[in-house]
Write a protein that holds these residues in place. Structure first.
Motif, PDB file in Angstrom:
ATOM      1  N   ALA A 184       0.852  -1.189   0.000  1.00  0.00           N
ATOM      2  CA  ALA A 184       0.000   0.000   0.000  1.00  0.00           C
ATOM      3  C   ALA A 184       0.886   1.237   0.000  1.00  0.00           C
ATOM      4  CB  ALA A 184      -0.921   0.009   1.219  1.00  0.00           C
ATOM      5  N   TYR A 185       0.515   2.203  -0.820  1.00  0.00           N
ATOM      6  CA  TYR A 185       1.149   3.516  -0.834  1.00  0.00           C
ATOM      7  C   TYR A 185       0.124   4.523  -0.326  1.00  0.00           C
ATOM      8  CZ  TYR A 185       4.953   1.810  -3.846  1.00  0.00           C
ATOM      9  OH  TYR A 185       6.039   1.137  -4.366  1.00  0.00           O
ATOM     10  N   PHE A 186       0.466   5.229   0.755  1.00  0.00           N
ATOM     11  CA  PHE A 186      -0.378   6.307   1.258  1.00  0.00           C
ATOM     12  C   PHE A 186       0.402   7.607   1.130  1.00  0.00           C
ATOM     13  CE2 PHE A 186      -1.913   2.592   3.725  1.00  0.00           C
ATOM     14  CZ  PHE A 186      -3.239   2.603   3.319  1.00  0.00           C
ATOM     15  N   VAL A 199       3.513   7.424  -7.163  1.00  0.00           N
ATOM     16  CA  VAL A 199       2.711   7.063  -8.338  1.00  0.00           C
ATOM     17  C   VAL A 199       3.551   6.303  -9.344  1.00  0.00           C
ATOM     18  CG1 VAL A 199       1.439   8.010 -10.305  1.00  0.00           C
ATOM     19  CG2 VAL A 199       1.108   8.981  -8.025  1.00  0.00           C
ATOM     20  N   ASP A 200       4.776   6.753  -9.564  1.00  0.00           N
ATOM     21  CA  ASP A 200       5.672   6.084 -10.502  1.00  0.00           C
ATOM     22  C   ASP A 200       5.969   4.652 -10.046  1.00  0.00           C
ATOM     23  OD1 ASP A 200       7.592   6.463 -12.878  1.00  0.00           O
ATOM     24  OD2 ASP A 200       8.927   5.708 -11.318  1.00  0.00           O
ATOM     25  N   ASP A 201       6.251   4.481  -8.752  1.00  0.00           N
ATOM     26  CA  ASP A 201       6.532   3.140  -8.234  1.00  0.00           C
ATOM     27  C   ASP A 201       5.317   2.229  -8.387  1.00  0.00           C
ATOM     28  OD1 ASP A 201       8.994   4.091  -7.528  1.00  0.00           O
ATOM     29  OD2 ASP A 201       8.755   3.784  -5.369  1.00  0.00           O
ATOM     30  N   TYR A 202       4.148   2.744  -8.041  1.00  0.00           N
ATOM     31  CA  TYR A 202       2.920   1.943  -8.143  1.00  0.00           C
ATOM     32  C   TYR A 202       2.738   1.420  -9.569  1.00  0.00           C
ATOM     33  CZ  TYR A 202      -2.105   0.898  -8.089  1.00  0.00           C
ATOM     34  OH  TYR A 202      -3.339   0.281  -8.215  1.00  0.00           O
ATOM     35  N   ASN A 203       3.016   2.264 -10.539  1.00  0.00           N
ATOM     36  CA  ASN A 203       2.847   1.873 -11.937  1.00  0.00           C
ATOM     37  C   ASN A 203       3.897   0.879 -12.416  1.00  0.00           C
ATOM     38  OD1 ASN A 203       0.548   3.471 -12.331  1.00  0.00           O
ATOM     39  ND2 ASN A 203       1.772   5.278 -12.847  1.00  0.00           N
ATOM     40  N   ARG A 204       4.951   0.688 -11.635  1.00  0.00           N
ATOM     41  CA  ARG A 204       6.020  -0.226 -12.020  1.00  0.00           C
ATOM     42  C   ARG A 204       6.014  -1.531 -11.212  1.00  0.00           C
ATOM     43  NH1 ARG A 204      10.205   2.542 -14.906  1.00  0.00           N
ATOM     44  NH2 ARG A 204       9.925   4.809 -14.912  1.00  0.00           N
ATOM     45  N   LEU A 205       5.027  -1.724 -10.370  1.00  0.00           N
ATOM     46  CA  LEU A 205       4.988  -2.925  -9.535  1.00  0.00           C
ATOM     47  C   LEU A 205       4.851  -4.177 -10.387  1.00  0.00           C
ATOM     48  CD1 LEU A 205       2.603  -1.677  -6.703  1.00  0.00           C
ATOM     49  CD2 LEU A 205       5.080  -2.072  -6.518  1.00  0.00           C
ATOM     50  N   LEU A 209       0.729  -8.283  -8.545  1.00  0.00           N
ATOM     51  CA  LEU A 209       0.932  -7.970  -7.128  1.00  0.00           C
ATOM     52  C   LEU A 209      -0.253  -7.161  -6.604  1.00  0.00           C
ATOM     53  CD1 LEU A 209       3.197  -8.260  -4.896  1.00  0.00           C
ATOM     54  CD2 LEU A 209       3.724  -5.866  -5.397  1.00  0.00           C
ATOM     55  N   PRO A 210      -0.894  -7.598  -5.520  1.00  0.00           N
ATOM     56  CA  PRO A 210      -1.977  -6.800  -4.936  1.00  0.00           C
ATOM     57  C   PRO A 210      -1.435  -5.469  -4.424  1.00  0.00           C
ATOM     58  CG  PRO A 210      -2.052  -9.064  -4.131  1.00  0.00           C
ATOM     59  CD  PRO A 210      -0.729  -8.887  -4.830  1.00  0.00           C
ATOM     60  N   ALA A 211      -2.101  -4.373  -4.797  1.00  0.00           N
ATOM     61  CA  ALA A 211      -1.559  -3.056  -4.442  1.00  0.00           C
ATOM     62  C   ALA A 211      -2.661  -2.013  -4.306  1.00  0.00           C
ATOM     63  CB  ALA A 211      -0.549  -2.604  -5.496  1.00  0.00           C
ATOM     64  N   LEU A 212      -2.410  -1.080  -3.392  1.00  0.00           N
ATOM     65  CA  LEU A 212      -3.304   0.053  -3.151  1.00  0.00           C
ATOM     66  C   LEU A 212      -2.492   1.331  -3.260  1.00  0.00           C
ATOM     67  CD1 LEU A 212      -6.206   0.926  -1.949  1.00  0.00           C
ATOM     68  CD2 LEU A 212      -4.959   1.108   0.217  1.00  0.00           C
ATOM     69  N   LEU A 213      -3.061   2.345  -3.908  1.00  0.00           N
ATOM     70  CA  LEU A 213      -2.459   3.674  -3.982  1.00  0.00           C
ATOM     71  C   LEU A 213      -3.522   4.656  -3.513  1.00  0.00           C
ATOM     72  CD1 LEU A 213      -0.134   5.574  -4.944  1.00  0.00           C
ATOM     73  CD2 LEU A 213      -1.265   5.592  -7.184  1.00  0.00           C
TER      74      LEU A 213
END
Length: 271
Positions: A184-186, A199-205, A209-213
């Motif tokens: 999760a990214y908060f 945002v950049d990291d989230y788009n490169r996961l 992978l389960p992920a929350l932004l």
């Protein structure tokens, strides 16, 4: 493209410290959860601060390790939110001693996990048999989030949370490929200096992978200094309860964040 430097993040995080003075060990228990929490230190993990329910509950405590903003070795810098997490039945270990100075690194997060696992089986430990060593979360704010992404290559990690944080350079993107558990990214929204990095990291996961932004318009300083960590404390505790305890009410809270709230939420592979 990532362009924010470690020095800039450190300088901003130091500003936050001016409003959150450290308190002595064994301060008043706090947190909104069922187990009022305090902190302590131990010679066995000298360079860390340990947050735990003041009275250890019957249920086993999952492990949460924390890296501070500015990679600063002050284990009570984020006291409000860490007591909040611990009060919900977690053993939370922050890099740095209470009111400490100097710098930390990702290895200290691994040291904290190793210590907790060892304490669960050490004969004379008050934590013997009381820690859920199969449930581990890694968290970090700003520079501490960079420590968290490094430490989360460890196979024991079950979830990672990045607060107001993202990798500083595209040269570090290979670290994202090593993430293997829900993340999760908060962030504090567009006014948060770490927002574009997150945002950049989230788009490169990694795919799948389960992920929350999730973005809350509070800037880089977040709500850490508020009672119980404010909204960050409420949401962070829910993420931990869902990911490490399977709490379905907490799951509903997280999945409903983007509806009728100030949060702006994107998620993938998360249900």
């Amino acid at each position: 493209m990532k362009g924010i430097g470690r020095t800039v993040i450190a300088a901003i995080a130091v500003t936050l410290a001016l409003g959150t003075a450290a308190t002595p060990a064994q301060a008043a228990p706090g947190g909104s959860g069922p187990y009022p929490a305090d902190y302590e230190t131990t010679i066995r993990l000298y360079n860390h601060t340990i947050y735990r329910p003041s009275t250890l509950p019957a249920e086993k405590l999952p492990i949460v390790v924390w890296g501070n903003g500015a990679c600063r070795a002050d284990g009570t810098w984020f006291e409000n939110i860490l007591k909040e997490f611990a009060s919900h039945g977690f053993l939370v270990i922050a890099n740095g001693r209470p009111g400490g100075t100097g710098s930390t690194d990702a290895d200290m997060l691994i040291d904290a996990i190793d210590w907790a696992v060892a304490e669960n089986s050490r004969v004379a430990s008050k934590y013997r048999g009381r820690i859920d060593t199969g449930k581990v979360a890694v968290m970090g704010q700003s520079c501490g989030g960079i420590e968290a992404v490094e430490a989360s290559a460890d196979a024991r990690v079950d979830t990672t949370v990045f607060w107001n944080s993202g990798l500083l350079s595209d040269l570090e993107n290979y670290r994202l490929a090593r993430l293997h558990a829900p993340v999760a990214y908060f962030t504090g929204g567009p006014d948060d200096i770490a927002y574009p990095n997150a945002v950049d990291d989230y788009n490169r996961l990694p795919a799948g992978l389960p992920a929350l932004l999730a973005h809350l318009p509070v800037g880089h300083y977040g709500t850490f200094a508020q009672v119980n960590g404010g909204e960050y404390g409420r949401v962070g505790a829910a993420w931990l309860k869902w990911q490490l305890k399977g709490d379905q009410a907490a799951r509903a809270l997280i999945l409903g964040l983007g509806s009728g709230t100030q949060w702006t939420v994107t998620r993938k592979n998360l249900g």
